[in-house]
Design an enzyme around this catalytic site. Structure first.
Site, PDB file in Angstrom:
ATOM      1  N   ARG A   1      -5.478 -24.152  16.501  1.00  0.00           N
ATOM      2  CA  ARG A   1      -4.317 -23.302  16.756  1.00  0.00           C
ATOM      3  C   ARG A   1      -4.701 -22.289  17.834  1.00  0.00           C
ATOM      4  O   ARG A   1      -5.877 -22.024  18.058  1.00  0.00           O
ATOM      5  CB  ARG A   1      -3.868 -22.559  15.492  1.00  0.00           C
TER       6      ARG A   1
ATOM      7  N   ASN B   1     -12.090 -15.915  21.803  1.00  0.00           N
ATOM      8  CA  ASN B   1     -11.725 -14.547  21.445  1.00  0.00           C
ATOM      9  C   ASN B   1     -12.027 -13.605  22.601  1.00  0.00           C
ATOM     10  O   ASN B   1     -12.588 -13.997  23.623  1.00  0.00           O
ATOM     11  CB  ASN B   1     -12.521 -14.091  20.212  1.00  0.00           C
TER      12      ASN B   1
ATOM     13  N   ASP C   1     -15.316 -10.245  18.216  1.00  0.00           N
ATOM     14  CA  ASP C   1     -13.968 -10.749  17.977  1.00  0.00           C
ATOM     15  C   ASP C   1     -13.090 -10.277  19.137  1.00  0.00           C
ATOM     16  O   ASP C   1     -13.385 -10.590  20.274  1.00  0.00           O
ATOM     17  CB  ASP C   1     -13.471 -10.279  16.612  1.00  0.00           C
TER      18      ASP C   1
END
Length: 294
Positions: free
Chosen positions: A100, A147, A199
């Protein structure tokens, strides 16, 4: 300047991500990936409104004229201000059973730069993509978890992390064409005693990169040459992404996650899933608006 983050909203997010400040609205948008929704937080009133989507939403950008560009499981979509799908711009070219769209943002010229996540955590099928009027173009492949997308103040450096490989990269970026080249390692993370890994990130007006360390419980700030300048604790184990906002762009917001965490961790960090903020001495960069014709 504060020395750490404070809770501003107990959002109870499963996987809070992609905080995005709207200058026009003076409000913060952020997503909850696993609960398939976009939240709008008004820091003046503390009010929260929610737009429900039909599938997981990994990242969003604000569109010139209103609404959102969004990276979903199925692809990149235009979504109106009420959360209703307008049209699919590009399909996710990977195996959607285990892929995704994840982190992303609008580039300085109005294109959408977004990456995917390999949910198998081992195949390396994830990639980083650029969407513009010519369609979807791959900028990087062989990733586990894309990310940390952010741009330098002049738009000529692209930051990008592969979270599960504990590595943050930079690319030479050409805003005129949207091409990325000359990938270099900017910073490596993790050790036997520290599982903190990069992240989501943001860049300030001095060109310094801020990254939330998932499973690291803190946010770090790096100079443009890769020197660690400072780190700030977040009262959760899993902060997910930072973004600047506020009238002076000196409030750094940070989302967090609660999904998949152990009972012991959630007991030790009961604010997991919350939205946090910290005032900073330096302002952040305003995010560009998406232009479908870029």
């Amino acid at each position: 300047m504060q020395t750490g983050f404070d809770l501003v909203l107990y959002a109870k997010a499963s996987l809070g991500e992609c905080p995005l400040w709207s200058v026009a609205e003076q409000a913060l948008y952020f997503v909850d990936i696993k609960r398939c929704c976009i939240h709008r937080f008004d820091p003046q009133t503390g009010g929260l409104t929610t737009l429900e989507l039909s599938e997981e939403v990994g990242c969003i950008g604000l569109v010139a004229g209103g609404g959102f560009v969004a990276g979903l499981r199925s692809g990149i979509w235009l979504i109106d201000a009420d959360g209703k799908p307008v049209r699919k711009l590009a399909a996710n070219p990977e195996d959607q059973a285990i892929s995704r769209f994840n982190d992303g943002m609008v580039d300085p010229m109005g294109r959408f730069i977004a990456g995917t996540v390999d949910e198998s955590r081992e195949k390396g099928i994830a990639g980083l993509y650029r969407y513009d009027r010519n369609g979807l173009t791959q900028l990087a492949d062989g990733l586990l978890t894309s990310n940390g997308v952010a741009f330098s103040p002049d738009g000529r450096r692209l930051y990008h992390a592969d979270t599960l490989r504990y590595t943050l990269y930079t690319y030479d970026y050409a805003p005129e064409t949207g091409t990325a080249s000359s990938r270099q390692v900017f910073a490596r993370f993790g050790s036997e005693t520290d599982r903190g890994r990069p992240d989501g990130g943001a860049v300030d007006v001095d060109g310094c990169y801020w990254t939330a360390l998932f499973e690291g419980g803190r946010v770090q700030r790096y100079s443009p040459d890769g020197t660690l300048l400072a780190e700030y604790p977040v009262p959760v184990k899993c902060p997910t992404m930072v973004s600047f906002g506020g009238a002076d762009m000196r409030t750094l917001y940070c989302t967090s996650a609660s999904v998949g965490r152990s009972e012991a961790e959630l007991e030790a960090f009961p604010l997991s899933g919350g939205l946090f903020a910290m005032r900073t001495d330096v302002a952040g960069l305003r995010k560009p608006l998406f232009n479908p014709e870029a």
